[in-house]
Write a protein that holds these residues in place. Sequence first.
Motif, PDB file in Angstrom:
ATOM      1  N   UNK A   1      -0.750 -12.319 -11.232  1.00  0.00           N
ATOM      2  CA  UNK A   1      -1.333 -11.156 -11.914  1.00  0.00           C
ATOM      3  C   UNK A   1      -1.565 -10.116 -10.822  1.00  0.00           C
ATOM      4  N   UNK A   2      -1.388  -8.855 -11.155  1.00  0.00           N
ATOM      5  CA  UNK A   2      -1.459  -7.786 -10.167  1.00  0.00           C
ATOM      6  C   UNK A   2      -2.630  -6.853 -10.466  1.00  0.00           C
ATOM      7  N   UNK A   3      -3.341  -6.476  -9.410  1.00  0.00           N
ATOM      8  CA  UNK A   3      -4.452  -5.546  -9.529  1.00  0.00           C
ATOM      9  C   UNK A   3      -4.092  -4.309  -8.713  1.00  0.00           C
ATOM     10  N   UNK A   4      -3.930  -3.183  -9.397  1.00  0.00           N
ATOM     11  CA  UNK A   4      -3.563  -1.920  -8.762  1.00  0.00           C
ATOM     12  C   UNK A   4      -4.848  -1.126  -8.553  1.00  0.00           C
ATOM     13  N   UNK A   5      -5.143  -0.819  -7.292  1.00  0.00           N
ATOM     14  CA  UNK A   5      -6.405  -0.164  -6.951  1.00  0.00           C
ATOM     15  C   UNK A   5      -6.126   1.187  -6.304  1.00  0.00           C
ATOM     16  N   UNK A   6      -6.744   2.238  -6.876  1.00  0.00           N
ATOM     17  CA  UNK A   6      -6.714   3.551  -6.248  1.00  0.00           C
ATOM     18  C   UNK A   6      -7.881   3.606  -5.274  1.00  0.00           C
ATOM     19  N   UNK A   7      -7.594   3.946  -4.026  1.00  0.00           N
ATOM     20  CA  UNK A   7      -8.622   4.046  -2.996  1.00  0.00           C
ATOM     21  C   UNK A   7      -8.611   5.478  -2.472  1.00  0.00           C
ATOM     22  N   UNK A   8      -9.779   6.122  -2.535  1.00  0.00           N
ATOM     23  CA  UNK A   8      -9.895   7.496  -2.031  1.00  0.00           C
ATOM     24  C   UNK A   8     -10.927   7.537  -0.907  1.00  0.00           C
ATOM     25  N   UNK A   9     -10.772   8.512  -0.005  1.00  0.00           N
ATOM     26  CA  UNK A   9     -11.751   8.635   1.069  1.00  0.00           C
ATOM     27  C   UNK A   9     -13.149   8.877   0.498  1.00  0.00           C
ATOM     28  N   UNK A  10     -14.134   8.183   1.045  1.00  0.00           N
ATOM     29  CA  UNK A  10     -15.519   8.360   0.608  1.00  0.00           C
ATOM     30  C   UNK A  10     -16.049   9.658   1.204  1.00  0.00           C
ATOM     31  N   UNK A  11     -16.445  10.583   0.339  1.00  0.00           N
ATOM     32  CA  UNK A  11     -16.953  11.868   0.815  1.00  0.00           C
ATOM     33  C   UNK A  11     -18.479  11.916   0.819  1.00  0.00           C
ATOM     34  N   UNK A  12     -19.101  10.986   0.093  1.00  0.00           N
ATOM     35  CA  UNK A  12     -20.555  11.026  -0.049  1.00  0.00           C
ATOM     36  C   UNK A  12     -21.000  11.847  -1.248  1.00  0.00           C
ATOM     37  N   UNK A  13     -20.054  12.536  -1.875  1.00  0.00           N
ATOM     38  CA  UNK A  13     -20.334  13.347  -3.064  1.00  0.00           C
ATOM     39  C   UNK A  13     -19.656  12.680  -4.258  1.00  0.00           C
ATOM     40  N   UNK A  14     -20.434  12.048  -5.149  1.00  0.00           N
ATOM     41  CA  UNK A  14     -19.834  11.328  -6.275  1.00  0.00           C
ATOM     42  C   UNK A  14     -18.917  12.186  -7.143  1.00  0.00           C
ATOM     43  N   UNK A  15     -19.267  13.448  -7.337  1.00  0.00           N
ATOM     44  CA  UNK A  15     -18.432  14.328  -8.162  1.00  0.00           C
ATOM     45  C   UNK A  15     -17.078  14.579  -7.495  1.00  0.00           C
ATOM     46  N   UNK A  16     -17.101  14.825  -6.203  1.00  0.00           N
ATOM     47  CA  UNK A  16     -15.859  15.041  -5.453  1.00  0.00           C
ATOM     48  C   UNK A  16     -15.006  13.770  -5.446  1.00  0.00           C
TER      49      UNK A  16
ATOM     50  N   UNK B   1     -10.865   5.663   5.140  1.00  0.00           N
ATOM     51  CA  UNK B   1      -9.576   6.027   4.541  1.00  0.00           C
ATOM     52  C   UNK B   1      -9.434   7.542   4.662  1.00  0.00           C
ATOM     53  N   UNK B   2      -8.297   7.995   5.141  1.00  0.00           N
ATOM     54  CA  UNK B   2      -8.113   9.433   5.361  1.00  0.00           C
ATOM     55  C   UNK B   2      -7.286  10.112   4.274  1.00  0.00           C
ATOM     56  N   UNK B   3      -6.599   9.346   3.463  1.00  0.00           N
ATOM     57  CA  UNK B   3      -5.788   9.890   2.374  1.00  0.00           C
ATOM     58  C   UNK B   3      -5.843   8.907   1.209  1.00  0.00           C
ATOM     59  N   UNK B   4      -5.588   9.415   0.026  1.00  0.00           N
ATOM     60  CA  UNK B   4      -5.601   8.548  -1.156  1.00  0.00           C
ATOM     61  C   UNK B   4      -4.520   7.489  -1.013  1.00  0.00           C
TER      62      UNK B   4
ATOM     63  N   UNK C   1     -10.261  10.614  -7.472  1.00  0.00           N
ATOM     64  CA  UNK C   1      -9.718   9.476  -8.237  1.00  0.00           C
ATOM     65  C   UNK C   1      -8.930   9.983  -9.436  1.00  0.00           C
ATOM     66  N   UNK C   2      -9.466  10.955 -10.125  1.00  0.00           N
ATOM     67  CA  UNK C   2      -8.789  11.524 -11.305  1.00  0.00           C
ATOM     68  C   UNK C   2      -7.445  12.139 -10.902  1.00  0.00           C
ATOM     69  N   UNK C   3      -7.396  12.779  -9.741  1.00  0.00           N
ATOM     70  CA  UNK C   3      -6.143  13.393  -9.267  1.00  0.00           C
ATOM     71  C   UNK C   3      -5.058  12.345  -9.027  1.00  0.00           C
ATOM     72  N   UNK C   4      -5.438  11.112  -8.801  1.00  0.00           N
ATOM     73  CA  UNK C   4      -4.456  10.057  -8.567  1.00  0.00           C
ATOM     74  C   UNK C   4      -4.031   9.310  -9.814  1.00  0.00           C
TER      75      UNK C   4
ATOM     76  N   UNK D   1       0.853  -1.184   0.000  1.00  0.00           N
ATOM     77  CA  UNK D   1       0.000   0.000   0.000  1.00  0.00           C
ATOM     78  C   UNK D   1       0.887   1.231   0.000  1.00  0.00           C
ATOM     79  N   UNK D   2       0.596   2.158  -0.905  1.00  0.00           N
ATOM     80  CA  UNK D   2       1.311   3.428  -0.953  1.00  0.00           C
ATOM     81  C   UNK D   2       0.294   4.505  -0.584  1.00  0.00           C
ATOM     82  N   UNK D   3       0.573   5.235   0.502  1.00  0.00           N
ATOM     83  CA  UNK D   3      -0.332   6.309   0.954  1.00  0.00           C
ATOM     84  C   UNK D   3       0.183   7.654   0.468  1.00  0.00           C
ATOM     85  N   UNK D   4      -0.738   8.454  -0.026  1.00  0.00           N
ATOM     86  CA  UNK D   4      -0.406   9.800  -0.498  1.00  0.00           C
ATOM     87  C   UNK D   4      -1.012  10.796   0.492  1.00  0.00           C
ATOM     88  N   UNK D   5      -0.356  10.898   1.657  1.00  0.00           N
ATOM     89  CA  UNK D   5      -0.858  11.776   2.711  1.00  0.00           C
ATOM     90  C   UNK D   5       0.021  13.010   2.902  1.00  0.00           C
ATOM     91  N   UNK D   6       0.872  13.300   1.931  1.00  0.00           N
ATOM     92  CA  UNK D   6       1.739  14.473   2.005  1.00  0.00           C
ATOM     93  C   UNK D   6       3.127  14.158   2.540  1.00  0.00           C
TER      94      UNK D   6
END
Length: 151
Positions: A87-102, A141-144, A107-110, A58-63
């Motif tokens: 076989x490897x599955x690379x998954x981007x996980x972002x904090x759930x905000x409840x706002x699909x657009x956000x 999850x608190x950071x991507x 996800x796009x930022x990652x 797991x690689x955390x992008x918390x700054x």
Amino acid sequence: MLPTTRRACPVAVAVAALIMLGGCKIIDQTTFGAKPVAPAPDFVAEALKPGSKLPLMTVRFDGTPFNYDTQLKSVLELAQTRRPDAKYHVVTVVPASGDPEKDSRAIENGRYDVRRLEDAMTNDGIPGDDISTSARTEKGVTAREIRIYVE
């Protein structure tokens, strides 16, 4: 006049030592109530089991600055040694905000980081066809994060 020295009888010394040590206990960690710690489980072995939900890495992008290339290379080498057909599955996980657009923006930022990780994996000898990617939100999850799972 010089003082004279007396030598103790070797038998008497041995008997005295046995008497003194007879009731003694060897002092170690258990003397004070501590219990030996069990060895840590082999997380790589657990992550390589078929159907495992444990990520290989797991690689955390918390700054916090972190160069994961060296760690990634050693984890992949170990995984390839144990399971050359992995076989490897690379998954981007972002904090759930409840706002699909956000969440979509997060996800796009990652996307760049996922591409960089995939490139590092192929540079470490993993064929591109053996790598799949996806993204999701997750409560708690608190950071991507980018997680690498073995399929």
